[in-house]
Design a protein around this motif. Structure first.
Motif, short mmCIF file in Angstrom:
data_model
loop_
_atom_site.label_atom_id
_atom_site.label_comp_id
_atom_site.label_asym_id
_atom_site.label_seq_id
_atom_site.Cartn_x
_atom_site.Cartn_y
_atom_site.Cartn_z
N TRP A 157 0.82 -1.20 0.00
CA TRP A 157 0.00 0.00 0.00
C TRP A 157 0.86 1.26 0.00
O TRP A 157 0.50 2.28 -0.60
N ALA A 161 0.72 4.28 -2.76
CA ALA A 161 0.66 5.71 -2.46
C ALA A 161 1.76 6.47 -3.20
O ALA A 161 1.53 7.54 -3.77
N HIS A 164 1.07 6.91 -6.83
CA HIS A 164 0.13 7.99 -7.10
C HIS A 164 0.90 9.23 -7.54
O HIS A 164 0.51 9.91 -8.50
N HIS A 206 -1.95 0.00 -7.33
CA HIS A 206 -3.25 0.10 -6.67
C HIS A 206 -3.98 -1.25 -6.70
O HIS A 206 -4.51 -1.72 -5.69
N ASP A 214 -7.58 -5.21 0.56
CA ASP A 214 -8.32 -3.98 0.32
C ASP A 214 -8.73 -3.35 1.64
O ASP A 214 -8.98 -4.03 2.62
N TYR A 216 -9.95 0.94 2.99
CA TYR A 216 -9.78 2.39 2.92
C TYR A 216 -8.80 2.89 3.98
O TYR A 216 -7.99 3.79 3.73
N ARG A 218 -6.21 1.29 5.28
CA ARG A 218 -4.84 0.99 4.84
C ARG A 218 -4.38 2.01 3.80
O ARG A 218 -3.24 2.49 3.83
N ARG A 219 -5.26 2.30 2.84
CA ARG A 219 -4.91 3.25 1.77
C ARG A 219 -4.60 4.63 2.33
O ARG A 219 -3.59 5.25 1.99
N TYR A 281 -6.98 11.26 -3.85
CA TYR A 281 -6.61 9.90 -3.47
C TYR A 281 -7.45 9.39 -2.30
O TYR A 281 -7.67 8.19 -2.16
#
Length: 311
Positions: A157, A161, A164, A206, A214, A216, A218-219, A281
Motif C-alpha cells: 500500500w 501511495a 500515485h 493500486h 483492500d 480504505y 490501509r490506503r 486519493y
C-alpha cells in the motif's frame, strides 16, 4: 507465507478495473514490458533547462531518489509475486517489475555519468537512501507468517501511495514546456520516457494492493506516511545538490523566486495541482486511471528516441 485469502479466485479484481483512459481515448489493453534504453550524458550541462538552473537542479533530485526507491519496488513485488494466483495480475506485475528495474538502472547511470561528472557527489545521499529502502522498508525476516504477510501488505500500500505521485509527475513530464524551453534532449527524453511508463502502469500498484488487502484505512494510512517522507526526501535532495553546485550562490529567497519562475514557465509542476491530486486519493471511489492518458503515454513511447533505439 500464505497467499491472500481471496487469491484462489481466478480474477478477483478484474471486474473492478476501470477503463484505461477516463478521457475517452482508451487505446485498449496494453501489455507492459521493459524497454532497454540507453542515454549519453557526455554533453548534457548540469543546468539542462536553459535559463532555469534551480528547476534543473530540483528535477535532478529525482536521479538521487529513484534508483534505490525503484529497486525497493522490484524487491517487494518479487516477494509478493509467488503469492498471486491471478494469472493476469501476475503477468502485469512482471511487466511492472521489468519497467521499474530499467528505471533504476537508467537513473543510476545519471548519478555517475552526469551528477558526479559535474561535481555533485551523490554518495552521502545514496547512503541515506540505502538505509531507508533496504533497512527501514526492507522485508520482515522474523515474526510469524501472519505478521510477515501484514508487513508485506503495508509495504504494497505504501508503494501504491508513492505510485500515485509518480503518475502525477509522469503526466507532468508528458505535458510540460521543457522542449519549448530548449531543454537538453537527452535529459528531456529520460524523464519523459520514465514518466510515460509511469502513466502506462499507473493502476498496477493500486490493483496489487487491493488484491492483497483492500481497505480504505490501509490506503489512507499509507498516504499519510508516503507524502511527508517524499516531501522530506525531495527537499533534502534539493538542498544537497544546491549546496554542491558552486556555480550558484542563491539565498533562500532567490531560490524561491527561481522555483516559482520555473512553475510559471511550465518547467516545474504546480504544487496546487499536486495537492488537489493528493486529496483525490482519499476519495472512496478513486482509481489511478483518473490521472493522465494511456493513449498519450503509449504515443510518446512509440516516438521516444531512447525507446525507439531500444526497440
Amino acid at each position: 507465507m500464505s497467499a491472500p485469502a481471496h487469491a484462489d479466485h481466478p480474477h478477483p479484481i478484474s471486474d473492478a478495473r476501470e477503463p484505461r483512459d477516463l478521457d475517452g481515448s482508451d487505446p485498449g489493453p496494453v501489455e507492459l514490458h521493459a524497454r532497454n534504453v540507453t542515454f549519453d550524458w557526455s554533453d548534457t550541462p548540469l543546468h539542462w533547462i536553459p535559463d532555469h538552473p534551480v528547476p534543473s537542479n530540483f528535477i535532478s533530485v529525482l536521479n538521487l531518489l529513484l534508483p534505490e526507491g525503484e529497486r525497493w519496488f522490484v524487491q517487494t513485488y518479487n516477494e509478493a509475486l509467488p503469492l498471486v494466483a491471478d494469472d493476469e495480475l501476475a503477468a502485469t506485475m512482471r511487466g511492472f517489475i521489468g519497467q521499474e528495474a530499467m528505471h533504476a538502472e537508467a537513473h543510476d547511470h545519471v548519478l555517475w555519468e552526469f551528477l558526479d561528472h559535474h561535481g555533485i557527489d551523490p554518495r552521502p545521499y545514496l547512503r541515506q537512501m540505502e538505509w531507508i529502502f533496504r533497512k527501514v522498508l526492507g522485508p520482515m525476516h522474523g515474526g510469524s507468517p501472519k505478521a510477515r504477510q501484514k508487513h508485506l501488505i503495508e509495504r504494497l500500500w505504501l508503494i501504491a501511495a508513492l505510485e500515485h505521485y509518480t503518475a502525477i509527475l509522469g503526466d507532468f513530464a508528458l505535458n510540460n514546456a521543457w522542449v519549448e524551453s530548449g531543454a537538453d534532449p537527452g535529459m528531456t527524453d529520460l524523464f519523459t520516457w520514465h514518466g510515460a511508463e509511469e502513466v502506462e502502469h499507473r493502476a498496477v500498484a493500486h490493483e496489487v494492493a487491493i488484491y492483497f488487502g483492500d481497505g480504505y484505512l490501509r490506503r489512507g494510512r499509507a498516504m499519510l506516511v508516503a507524502l511527508p517522507v517524499l516531501l522530506l526526501l525531495l527537499n533534502r535532495g534539493f538542498r544537497f545538490i544546491m549546496k554542491q553546485d558552486t556555480s550558484l550562490s542563491y539565498n533562500y529567497f532567490q531560490r524561491q523566486y527561481h522555483y516559482f519562475r520555473g512553475v510559471h514557465a511550465g518547467v516545474l509542476p504546480k504544487m496546487r495541482k499536486i495537492i488537489l491530486a493528493t486529496f483525490s486519493y482519499f476519495r472512496p471511489g478513486f482509481h489511478p486511471n483518473e490521472i493522465g492518458s494511456t493513449a498519450q503515454a503509449v504515443a510518446y513511447l512509440a516516438a521516444s528516441p531512447a525507446a525507439r533505439n531500444a526497440g
